[in-house]
Design an enzyme around this catalytic site. Structure first.
Site, PDB file in Angstrom:
ATOM      1  N   HIS A 171      -0.828  -6.911  34.730  1.00 34.26           N
ATOM      2  CA  HIS A 171       0.002  -5.866  34.132  1.00 34.26           C
ATOM      3  C   HIS A 171      -0.515  -5.498  32.749  1.00 34.26           C
ATOM      4  O   HIS A 171      -0.678  -4.320  32.417  1.00 34.26           O
ATOM      5  CB  HIS A 171       1.450  -6.360  34.064  1.00 34.26           C
ATOM      6  CG  HIS A 171       2.400  -5.402  33.422  1.00 34.26           C
ATOM      7  ND1 HIS A 171       2.705  -5.435  32.075  1.00 34.26           N
ATOM      8  CD2 HIS A 171       3.083  -4.364  33.939  1.00 34.26           C
ATOM      9  CE1 HIS A 171       3.559  -4.459  31.800  1.00 34.26           C
ATOM     10  NE2 HIS A 171       3.801  -3.788  32.909  1.00 34.26           N
ATOM     11  N   ARG A 187       4.765  10.066  33.544  1.00 36.51           N
ATOM     12  CA  ARG A 187       5.775   9.131  34.073  1.00 36.51           C
ATOM     13  C   ARG A 187       7.026   9.231  33.234  1.00 36.51           C
ATOM     14  O   ARG A 187       7.067   8.733  32.111  1.00 36.51           O
ATOM     15  CB  ARG A 187       5.238   7.691  34.022  1.00 36.51           C
ATOM     16  CG  ARG A 187       4.210   7.389  35.096  1.00 36.51           C
ATOM     17  CD  ARG A 187       3.365   6.204  34.694  1.00 36.51           C
ATOM     18  NE  ARG A 187       2.598   6.565  33.510  1.00 36.51           N
ATOM     19  CZ  ARG A 187       1.347   6.176  33.262  1.00 36.51           C
ATOM     20  NH1 ARG A 187       0.728   5.388  34.093  1.00 36.51           N
ATOM     21  NH2 ARG A 187       0.729   6.561  32.170  1.00 36.51           N
ATOM     22  N   ARG A 227       6.325  13.566  37.140  1.00 34.54           N
ATOM     23  CA  ARG A 227       6.916  12.798  38.237  1.00 34.54           C
ATOM     24  C   ARG A 227       8.358  12.463  37.904  1.00 34.54           C
ATOM     25  O   ARG A 227       8.635  11.878  36.853  1.00 34.54           O
ATOM     26  CB  ARG A 227       6.119  11.500  38.434  1.00 34.54           C
ATOM     27  CG  ARG A 227       6.653  10.671  39.579  1.00 34.54           C
ATOM     28  CD  ARG A 227       5.806   9.445  39.816  1.00 34.54           C
ATOM     29  NE  ARG A 227       5.983   8.461  38.752  1.00 34.54           N
ATOM     30  CZ  ARG A 227       5.251   7.343  38.645  1.00 34.54           C
ATOM     31  NH1 ARG A 227       4.294   7.094  39.512  1.00 34.54           N
ATOM     32  NH2 ARG A 227       5.468   6.501  37.657  1.00 34.54           N
ATOM     33  N   GLY A 231      -1.038   8.595  45.013  1.00 36.91           N
ATOM     34  CA  GLY A 231      -0.716   7.461  44.156  1.00 36.91           C
ATOM     35  C   GLY A 231      -1.431   6.255  44.727  1.00 36.91           C
ATOM     36  O   GLY A 231      -0.863   5.497  45.506  1.00 36.91           O
ATOM     37  N   THR A 232      -2.691   6.110  44.358  1.00 37.44           N
ATOM     38  CA  THR A 232      -3.492   5.082  45.038  1.00 37.44           C
ATOM     39  C   THR A 232      -3.098   3.666  44.622  1.00 37.44           C
ATOM     40  O   THR A 232      -3.432   2.726  45.327  1.00 37.44           O
ATOM     41  CB  THR A 232      -5.000   5.315  44.808  1.00 37.44           C
ATOM     42  OG1 THR A 232      -5.235   5.466  43.413  1.00 37.44           O
ATOM     43  CG2 THR A 232      -5.456   6.556  45.546  1.00 37.44           C
ATOM     44  N   ASN A 233      -2.386   3.505  43.495  1.00 37.97           N
ATOM     45  CA  ASN A 233      -1.902   2.152  43.178  1.00 37.97           C
ATOM     46  C   ASN A 233      -0.905   1.698  44.241  1.00 37.97           C
ATOM     47  O   ASN A 233      -1.038   0.620  44.821  1.00 37.97           O
ATOM     48  CB  ASN A 233      -1.199   2.113  41.815  1.00 37.97           C
ATOM     49  CG  ASN A 233      -2.145   2.394  40.660  1.00 37.97           C
ATOM     50  OD1 ASN A 233      -3.349   2.397  40.837  1.00 37.97           O
ATOM     51  ND2 ASN A 233      -1.584   2.629  39.489  1.00 37.97           N
ATOM     52  N   ASP A 234       0.104   2.513  44.494  1.00 34.21           N
ATOM     53  CA  ASP A 234       1.120   2.119  45.474  1.00 34.21           C
ATOM     54  C   ASP A 234       0.574   2.167  46.891  1.00 34.21           C
ATOM     55  O   ASP A 234       0.974   1.376  47.746  1.00 34.21           O
ATOM     56  CB  ASP A 234       2.367   3.012  45.348  1.00 34.21           C
ATOM     57  CG  ASP A 234       3.259   2.545  44.199  1.00 34.21           C
ATOM     58  OD1 ASP A 234       2.871   1.560  43.530  1.00 34.21           O
ATOM     59  OD2 ASP A 234       4.306   3.142  43.958  1.00 34.21           O
ATOM     60  N   CYS A 256      -3.813  10.271  41.057  1.00 34.78           N
ATOM     61  CA  CYS A 256      -3.349   9.864  39.731  1.00 34.78           C
ATOM     62  C   CYS A 256      -3.186   8.357  39.631  1.00 34.78           C
ATOM     63  O   CYS A 256      -2.488   7.873  38.758  1.00 34.78           O
ATOM     64  CB  CYS A 256      -2.047  10.578  39.378  1.00 34.78           C
ATOM     65  SG  CYS A 256      -0.687  10.187  40.495  1.00 34.78           S
TER      66      CYS A 256
END
Lengths: 605, 605
Positions: A177, A283, A339, A492-495, A558
């Site tokens: 994180h 965000r 968003r 949203g390639t993180n999620d 993003c």
């Protein structure tokens, strides 16, 4: 003998000695090296040996250059007519360019290394040690430079990242994180400096016999992963004319647009300096974490009825609108993707364990009022607590459950855009984005809500489009249906990595990743560079089927991957329109996008 | 006038009155009804009206019959030559057959309804109220019938499900934890009986003016969702010869195999009576939840070193082996799929909040020993705690991190199989299954581990294959690569639904599902019937690509969907070899599989 050299058994001699001792062989070598460099059109890293007076060439490959040398080589070789611009751009290792964008330790700095960790976010920083986000904010408000020092960080520490000059953690690697948030904000960060024993209760750091207290000086270099207590002089990066030249050429070559992820006017301004062509992800939740909003946000969440919730939202609206105005002023005329609220509501409440401890304390002290208050808070926390918040009540699900939250946000966006247009003459191109869509009906309902509120607030003539995050596998399979209500998709390639791989970023990184790299299951974190066989296929699938339904659908990405050169090349091939990344990655993405265009033009012959 | 009838504005007359009052029209109607029934080859539910002496037929459709009538109709119509066996099977609504397999309220039972809830798991049950899993176990051990009554249930309550005759909750619907576990175990369950105010602290239930205490009688009907305190007589289902006949026909028609999900010898025996052809999923973690194993499991988890962990595992091995022996004896000669440990380790520890409360208490009482012990426990809980455990350190990730756990399990399986073969002459066909595989290397490594331990323990000549759960989207995209190390795939459609849709089952069901059904985003829970556009595509993709790599790859499905007729039809079309479901759903799956075969044969012409 050749193997001895490569394996390090023999110590090599200096080239100067060779010229003295065996001039003919030296001349032969120089001739070969010139031929190799002309052939490979790049600086060479060559291994050779001489046995019984005879020269053996062992191997050659393109040399890795530090960033400054890389851009100079690129410019020089174009000016000397050795390379074309596309060829010159292709010689640069885009990942190293970060070093040109951040302060560094001075070239001749002398210091003692206190601890080494992971080079989690580049750049050097110095300041006083603080142990909590609250302390960071307080001292920063008082004009002090601080470094946030914690075993690891969580969502509630984010205000501390804004306040601090740099971050150090004793746990976690490049995908922790702390690392992700720090990179996103361009804050230097050393993570996983395991030698530091960080005692939050005592507010001290114990390391190799010394103890550091809050307020002590600490200096970090996130480019190399070094922590020291010596007062090293930091050097600002010079504007490098070669780098500027290379970026200008890159812009002429690339097809992908490059935007930035930014939530504040400062980030937006910084990103424009770096060449961002708009905001790809704002965000909105970060706006609720500031100390003057959090109590209002908590009131909203604790509300039992829709009426109470609406009253609390009315209090939040002016803050949200002011935040948007600041951002929109920086971006007038450019696209800004906003968003709507994404994280689960309980992220804004204190932890159950904390409240339970306070409650037991209050009970034993027989403080009835406090017991009642804490019981009520704990009850609400339990109601909202989720087993797996990442895949729980968040994103568009909040918008369906509590439409009043999204209504407030859309009202704030509309009013902010109108106010900025009034003041500055032009508003940005608004792109309202709905997160975590899995079903086409979700987007359809939310599209209706957004259009209605924009109209109600008098924003009918604003330039405003509505789109969907694509961050769940199901959404990729039904992208054609979702496209019917979408003007754009943003991946949203993180999620999408979290769901596609079943990897909770917060959990996997600390426990699994290093073991998986050891066992050769992975070579890099899938949160750093896109997992092509799984997540990549999902992206391609959605891009194809979405465009099949709506040929002019705008496609962007993003996630954290927007700033990773390998991933940027993939997104180019997948036909996306733009990537969006943190401000400090924008120049890297510009170069990477140009390299991708060059590579694919070559592929086409 | 037609609309008045359908909308209920007019009260219809009795058919007897019609024969008396208008004999000609009555005769005409009877003739039409006979024609309709002959045409549709099924009992008809027909609407008509008579206006000014003229008969108007309004609509007709196949009638819904209660289960007993449905199987009688099917058998009668074959015997009368009206329908072929495939046609007759097709007339049955497989979902209703549940009612034939469980005790029910007596036909003439009179009782007062105390509360109504969701018919979460069919069957009737009666017993004393208990409020905790521990109380359920204690009273059941003492030979008492108990009903577990809780606001909602969690993983740690599962021992209580084993002990109880039935379960009541005041929260949650058909996809709640209580409903899923109860259906899986064939325990009657009424969920979401919101009128019940369940006070766990006071151990009482308050409802419409009355208060029920622990030990009070309660009777539930999970088929209708009714809760009462009247001592209703329960009637065991008779063996229905028509049903037996229909099942036998179904077995002759179906292509899909039908297995069961079973963790205990009792479940396995029950499932074989219902016609299960093997075990498709044995969840080994349930074996660690019993009261004599949990302390040993906790010791294993609290261990700081591999040596300590191995010592604790050595203690667990004999228990695990004994459990397997019991199961294997019931299933000798049949396939048994055993899934190695799947859930995150912290599921076996108490909650942080509980320990934190005890700790604060101990601190204020200055009980130093207890403080130290609790601090140590809390520290370990924090170390293991995960933000999103569903997508955290579980499944094969445990096997990679702590191979010694899987080694113990494989040793227990091998030794149990050898012991049963020695005693009973035949061991089952063992299928060792690795959960949560995303990368082919994970399976490759675990395959090596399993083969090595089986060999070491002298099981080289056992019939044993090794396969993979397919329950993550990435696994579906790389199924061809995974297939190289797999003898079989078993689709874990519960987890594939959680990841594919980004739906945490524990969280979504209580908060989102009903709202989504209201807003017409969903019509049924995706945990009940498979989401074809998303999850279904993932299943097909993996089936195709897996078989492309390995044509004889065995394919099964062991999620909750294996007992849902609509989903069974889908799995038939996707080319799977078998479905596996809870014991009480086995007959339903047999019928549904036959219906799918009939329907697809029709489709082929």
């Amino acid at each position: 003998q050749g193997e001895d050299v490569v394996s390090g058994v023999r110590t090599p001699h200096d080239l100067g000695e060779m010229r003295e001792g065996m001039p003919a062989t030296h001349a032969q070598l120089m001739e070969i090296l010139r031929t190799l460099e002309a052939h490979y059109k790049d600086m060479q890293d060559t291994e050779f040996t001489v046995e019984d007076g005879r020269l053996y060439m062992l191997q050659t490959r393109n040399a890795k250059r530090p960033a400054q040398a890389a851009v100079r080589f690129a410019v020089d070789s174009v000016e000397e007519g050795l390379l074309t611009r596309p060829q010159a751009i292709a010689t640069i290792d885009a990942d190293t360019l970060d070093a040109l964008l951040h302060p560094t330790f001075g070239r001749d700095a002398e210091y003692e290394v206190l601890a080494r960790g992971v080079n989690a976010s580049p750049g050097a920083a110095k300041g006083e040690i603080v142990f909590t986000a609250a302390d960071a904010v307080e001292k920063a408000d008082a004009g002090r430079d601080v470094i946030l020092v914690r075993p690891f960080t969580e969502a509630e520490d984010v205000a501390g990242f804004f306040a601090a000059c740099g971050i150090v953690t004793s746990e976690g690697g490049k995908a922790s994180h702390a690392a992700l948030v720090a990179r996103g904000m361009g804050r230097p960060c050393v993570s996983g400096a395991a030698a530091l024993e960080i005692d939050l209760a005592a507010k001290e750091v114990r390391v190799s016999g010394t103890t550091l207290q809050e307020g002590d000086l600490i200096v970090i270099d996130g480019t190399s992963g070094i922590v020291t207590t010596d007062d090293v002089a930091l050097v600002d990066p010079d504007a490098d004319p070669n780098f500027e030249q290379v970026l200008e050429w890159a812009d002429g070559l690339r097809r992908l647009g490059v935007r930035t992820n930014a939530d504040t006017p400062e980030d937006a301004r910084k990103a424009r300096e770096f060449g961002a062509e708009g905001i790809g992800l704002c965000r909105t939740e970060h706006m609720f974490l500031a100390s003057d909003r959090q109590p209002k946000m908590r009131t909203m969440i604790m509300a039992r009825t829709e009426a109470d919730r609406r009253a609390a939202l009315d209090e939040l609206l002016p803050h949200q609108q002011a935040d948007f105005e600041g951002l929109f002023e920086e971006m007038s005329g450019l696209p800004v993707t906003i968003r709507l609220l994404d994280p689960p509501l309980h992220e804004f409440l204190p932890s159950a364990e904390e409240v339970a401890t306070d409650l037991e304390h209050a009970r034993m002290e027989e403080n009835a009022d406090e017991v009642r208050e804490l019981e009520r808070t704990l009850e609400r926390i339990h109601e909202l607590a989720e087993t797996n918040p990442m895949i729980g009540t968040r994103g568009v699900r909040l918008g369906i459950l509590h439409p009043e939250i999204y209504e407030m946000q859309v009202a704030a966006i509309t009013q902010a855009a109108l106010a900025v247009r009034e003041r500055a003459g032009a508003a940005p191109e608004l792109e309202v984005m709905i997160p975590l869509v899995a079903y086409e009906q979700e987007l359809e309902l939310m599209r209706g809500l957004v259009e209605r509120v924009v109209e109600q607030r008098g924003g009918g003539d604003l330039v405003l489009t509505i789109g969907s995050m694509i961050e769940l596998p199901r959404a990729c399979f039904v992208a054609d249906r979702i496209a019917r209500s979408a003007d754009f998709f943003s991946f949203g390639t993180n999620d999408l990595t979290q769901t596609g791989l079943g990897f909770s970023r917060d959990d996997i990184e600390g426990r699994i990743l290093s073991r998986y790299i050891d066992r050769k299951i992975l070579d890099r974190s899938p949160f750093e560079t896109i997992d092509k066989p799984g997540v990549g296929w999902l992206v391609r699938l959605a891009a194809w089927t979405g465009r099949e339904e709506k040929p002019d659908l705008k496609l962007g990405i993003c996630g954290e991957h927007g700033g990773d050169p390998d991933s940027v090349a993939f997104f180019h091939m997948a036909g996306l329109d733009y990537v969006s990344c943190s401000p400090y990655r924008v120049p890297i993405a510009r170069i990477a996008a140009a390299q991708a265009a060059v590579a694919s033009a070559q592929g086409e012959g």
